[in-house]
Scaffold this motif. Structure first.
Motif, PDB file in Angstrom:
ATOM      1  N   GLN A   2       2.878  16.307 -15.556  1.00  0.00           N
ATOM      2  CA  GLN A   2       4.513  16.774 -15.213  1.00  0.00           C
ATOM      3  C   GLN A   2       4.008  18.165 -15.780  1.00  0.00           C
ATOM      4  O   GLN A   2       5.252  18.947 -15.626  1.00  0.00           O
ATOM      5  N   GLU A  39       3.970  16.041  -0.453  1.00  0.00           N
ATOM      6  CA  GLU A  39       3.747  17.218  -0.510  1.00  0.00           C
ATOM      7  C   GLU A  39       4.627  16.908  -2.590  1.00  0.00           C
ATOM      8  O   GLU A  39       4.138  17.403  -3.091  1.00  0.00           O
ATOM      9  N   ARG A  40       5.145  15.299  -2.217  1.00  0.00           N
ATOM     10  CA  ARG A  40       5.335  15.017  -3.429  1.00  0.00           C
ATOM     11  C   ARG A  40       4.633  14.364  -4.852  1.00  0.00           C
ATOM     12  O   ARG A  40       4.557  14.402  -5.402  1.00  0.00           O
ATOM     13  N   PHE A  56       6.208  25.744 -11.900  1.00  0.00           N
ATOM     14  CA  PHE A  56       7.587  26.860 -11.316  1.00  0.00           C
ATOM     15  C   PHE A  56       7.715  27.964 -12.442  1.00  0.00           C
ATOM     16  O   PHE A  56       8.464  28.985 -11.822  1.00  0.00           O
ATOM     17  N   PHE A  78      -0.525  11.971 -17.590  1.00  0.00           N
ATOM     18  CA  PHE A  78       0.560  11.986 -17.003  1.00  0.00           C
ATOM     19  C   PHE A  78       1.353  13.477 -17.062  1.00  0.00           C
ATOM     20  O   PHE A  78       1.750  13.617 -16.491  1.00  0.00           O
ATOM     21  N   LEU A 100       6.195  15.156   3.345  1.00  0.00           N
ATOM     22  CA  LEU A 100       6.958  14.899   2.420  1.00  0.00           C
ATOM     23  C   LEU A 100       6.706  14.058   1.125  1.00  0.00           C
ATOM     24  O   LEU A 100       6.498  14.834   0.610  1.00  0.00           O
ATOM     25  N   GLU A 101       6.079  12.968   1.450  1.00  0.00           N
ATOM     26  CA  GLU A 101       5.526  12.271   0.783  1.00  0.00           C
ATOM     27  C   GLU A 101       4.439  13.076   0.288  1.00  0.00           C
ATOM     28  O   GLU A 101       3.607  12.772  -1.297  1.00  0.00           O
ATOM     29  N   ILE A 157       5.880  26.916 -21.348  1.00  0.00           N
ATOM     30  CA  ILE A 157       6.830  26.634 -21.050  1.00  0.00           C
ATOM     31  C   ILE A 157       7.974  26.897 -21.821  1.00  0.00           C
ATOM     32  O   ILE A 157       9.038  27.645 -21.673  1.00  0.00           O
ATOM     33  N   PHE A 185       0.787  -1.469   0.052  1.00  0.00           N
ATOM     34  CA  PHE A 185      -0.274  -0.436  -0.372  1.00  0.00           C
ATOM     35  C   PHE A 185       0.576   1.265   0.295  1.00  0.00           C
ATOM     36  O   PHE A 185       0.757   2.026  -0.771  1.00  0.00           O
ATOM     37  N   SER A 186       1.682   1.177   1.227  1.00  0.00           N
ATOM     38  CA  SER A 186       3.095   1.751   0.591  1.00  0.00           C
ATOM     39  C   SER A 186       3.517   2.297   1.333  1.00  0.00           C
ATOM     40  O   SER A 186       4.203   0.850   0.850  1.00  0.00           O
ATOM     41  N   CYS A 187       5.280   3.226   0.879  1.00  0.00           N
ATOM     42  CA  CYS A 187       6.755   2.825   0.658  1.00  0.00           C
ATOM     43  C   CYS A 187       7.259   2.284   1.941  1.00  0.00           C
ATOM     44  O   CYS A 187       6.155   2.486   2.754  1.00  0.00           O
ATOM     45  N   LYS A 215       3.360  20.847 -13.243  1.00  0.00           N
ATOM     46  CA  LYS A 215       4.699  21.476 -12.492  1.00  0.00           C
ATOM     47  C   LYS A 215       5.518  21.954 -12.582  1.00  0.00           C
ATOM     48  O   LYS A 215       5.934  23.139 -12.253  1.00  0.00           O
ATOM     49  N   LYS A 216       6.294  21.870 -14.051  1.00  0.00           N
ATOM     50  CA  LYS A 216       7.134  22.806 -14.983  1.00  0.00           C
ATOM     51  C   LYS A 216       7.153  24.041 -15.296  1.00  0.00           C
ATOM     52  O   LYS A 216       7.431  25.398 -14.726  1.00  0.00           O
TER      53      LYS A 216
END
Ligand code: SF4
Lengths: 294, 331
Positions: free
Chosen positions: A249, A222-223, A256, A245, A219-220, A284, A167-169, A252-253
């Motif tokens: 991606q 946020e990621r 930024f 996907f 942290l996770e 971008i 389920f999780s890392c 996010k760019k």
């Protein structure tokens, strides 16, 4: 706001995320009672054989599994499904265990969990050696009385690790055990009150551990965070998996490069996935050479 | 420092393990069967693990010496690399090891003697060619040396093969053991370098550029040959000024005769690796750049920027060094 004194557990969870980010799987009610009290968890009516407690504000959910690896595995899976727990959640198996050496009452993190029956090993959890020592653990089918190996002995951790690690890392799967019996103090029928005391006496360390776990799962979060405006667009227009996907991606760019803008500022005309992706790509790339990336 | 050492039970009595035990007296030692059972676990989180990596002591059984990927070598006909260690004490944002391995734990292969045996076989087999061996492909060659003691044994070995070159690639300033011993002419201590502002932001946990230059100078003063490695070159709006200042500063400190070679390479990742690495980071500046993917599936800055950077760096370096000492790395 979280209850007073528990602020250290509060998280910035976005609205598209499941509210439970710390999940406890505990075999006995007596082991769970101090945690239920400390985290102000409330009973949830599940209309099943499993007993669940939760505190929405803090994002903690707890299930009482019963004794044994199979029950622990089943309870872990049930809790995940019941609340649709996301993959940034931390999973904690807490309980009592036998240990090859004195004293009774110490809290350990199991950093190697082995099942002699399955001949398989897990190495769960980010190690918190600055707070509590780490050691190895054997999950056995019946209570251990010989303590032949320099390890902890329990009856659940292996089953818990087997399921939770899907389920999780691995770094967010934790096994914490309080020593309840040793060669000098062999296993006997432990009264509930004694078990509660063993856990209660370690609440200070557990609180420190929770604070650290909270930082890791933040942290996770946020990621893995997906912005609300991305979700909003994906809900209103069809995106294939690949396009989704790509879109995320690119977003996010783009963010930024344009921290103050929102997607609305781009005024998409046709509003289909292809157009959105292409507008972002052009935006971008248009000024890419003049940006400070460092 | 390292709090936990997982060790394959079979290596516990090995002299390297004994050395590590002395170097890490407070660590928790946990037995395992083979390093893969821990190193290759599925669903590991490299970034979280990187906050407190464990050390795994293992024995290597195969692939001791491998040919370098094409475009990686320099002057020699035959170029090889070996990895006595996986992963690194430092945490550079662009590090390809994050994409190569799913674990951030350090693996140290204790059987150095087997590496040396295989290297001597390779040397013997290729004795009619010029040969160069690279250490530090899957780790930093010197950063872990206080614990591993690898470089000392490596140098003792290569001292016997004066016609073969060996490169130790590093960002470390732990150079005491090298300074204490006489320099070996066939050994190049190669430093990875970026402009200060870039290194401060991306070379997490690594020594500052100022300290790296100081370490290079100290080594050069003791007779060691130095390699300068500008790889990867990082793009940002004022990259020209930054790289030009860096090159000028280095050349002002290090005598050109001490410089064995300079190589540079542009930021590049195989497509899959880039996807994996950029997913681990929440779009830091480096991953915010809209990189191109070429026909070979390599993700990079794209032809225009690459050619601009390539020509600029080549020209800057040629102001100080003969062209034969400068190499463009594409591997
Ligand atoms: S020094 Fe090299 S090996 Fe180490 S983290 Fe940085 S890029 Fe990776």
């Amino acid at each position: 706001m979280p209850s007073e004194g528990l602020n250290f557990l509060s998280k910035d969870v976005s609205s598209n995320s499941c509210i439970y980010s710390t999940c406890w799987v505990i075999a006995l009610r007596a082991e769970a009672a101090p945690i239920i009290k400390f985290l102000k968890l409330k009973n949830v009516n599940t209309q099943s054989n499993f007993t669940i407690y939760a505190n929405e504000e803090l994002g903690h959910a707890l299930i009482i599994s019963g004794v044994g690896a199979i029950k622990s595995a089943a309870a872990t899976a049930f809790l995940k499904a019941y609340f649709n727990i996301k993959n940034h959640a931390a999973w904690i198996n807490l309980g009592i265990a036998g240990y090859y050496t004195e004293p009774v009452g110490n809290l350990y993190q199991a950093i190697k969990v082995f099942s002699p029956v399955h001949q398989r090993t897990f190495f769960p959890g980010f190690r918190f050696s600055k707070i509590i020592p780490g050691t190895s653990l054997l999950t056995v089918n019946k209570a251990e009385t010989n303590y032949n190996n320099p390890v902890l002995y329990d009856m659940e951790a292996f089953g818990f690790c087997e399921v939770a690690s899907a389920f999780s890392c691995n770094e967010l799967i934790f096994v914490f055990k309080v020593v309840s019996d040793t060669p000098e103090n062999p296993i006997k029928k432990l009264k509930s009150s004694i078990i509660e005391d063993l856990i209660n006496e370690n609440l200070r360390d557990l609180k420190e551990l929770l604070s650290e776990i909270n930082k890791l799962s933040e942290l996770e979060i946020e990621r893995l965070k997906i912005s609300d405006e991305v979700i909003e667009i994906e809900n209103s227009i069809h995106f294939s998996k690949t396009n989704s996907f790509k879109f995320r991606q690119l977003y996010k760019k783009w963010k930024f490069a344009n921290p103050r803008k929102t997607l609305k500022d781009l005024h998409f005309s046709k509003k289909n996935a292809k157009e959105i992706i292409s507008v972002l790509e052009n935006n971008i790339s248009s000024n890419k050479k003049n940006r400070d990336y460092i | 420092m390292i709090d936990t050492v997982y060790f394959e039970e079979e290596v516990l009595q090995h002299p390297t393990a004994t050395r590590v035990r002395k170097a890490l007296p407070k660590a928790n030692w946990v037995p395992i069967n083979r390093f893969q059972e821990l190193f290759n676990i599925r669903n590991q989180n490299f970034r979280i693990q990187k906050k407190n990596p464990a050390l795994i002591l293992a024995k290597k059984f195969e692939n001791f010496v491998l040919p370098v990927p094409s475009g990686f070598g320099m002057n020699s006909n035959k170029n090889f690399y070996f990895s006595h260690m996986y992963n690194c004490l430092y945490d550079c944002d662009y590090c390809f090891l994050q994409g190569l391995y799913s674990s951030a734990n350090y693996v140290l292969f204790v059987n150095y003697e087997d590496f040396f045996e295989h290297i001597s076989h390779t040397i013997e087999k290729n004795k009619n060619d010029s040969q160069m061996f690279f250490s530090g492909y899957d780790c930093d060659s010197l950063a872990f040396d206080k614990i591993s003691g690898f470089s000392n044994q490596l140098l003792q070995f290569f001292e016997k093969y004066q016609n073969v070159e060996v490169e130790l690639r590093t960002k470390s300033v732990v150079t005491k053991s090298l300074i204490k011993r006489p320099a070996i002419k066939n050994c190049i201590i190669a430093f990875s370098l970026s402009p200060n502002k870039i290194a401060e932001k991306l070379d997490n946990k690594a020594p500052s550029i100022r300290r790296r230059i100081k370490a290079m100078k100290d080594l050069a003063d003791c007779g060691w040959l130095i390699g300068l490695r500008f790889d990867p070159l990082i793009y940002t709006n004022d990259w020209k000024v930054q790289y030009s200042e860096l090159i000028c500063e280095i050349m002002g400190q290090i005598n050109v005769s001490s410089i064995h070679s300079v190589s540079y390479g542009l930021l590049r990742f195989p497509k899959k690796m880039y996807k994996k690495i950029s997913n681990l980071h929440n779009t830091t500046g480096l991953f915010a750049f809209p990189l191109d993917i070429n026909n070979n599936g390599v993700t990079s800055y794209g032809k225009e920027i690459e050619s601009e950077m390539y020509h600029f760096i080549q020209k800057e370096l040629q102001r100080y060094l003969p062209a034969k000492k400068i190499f463009h790395c594409t591997g």
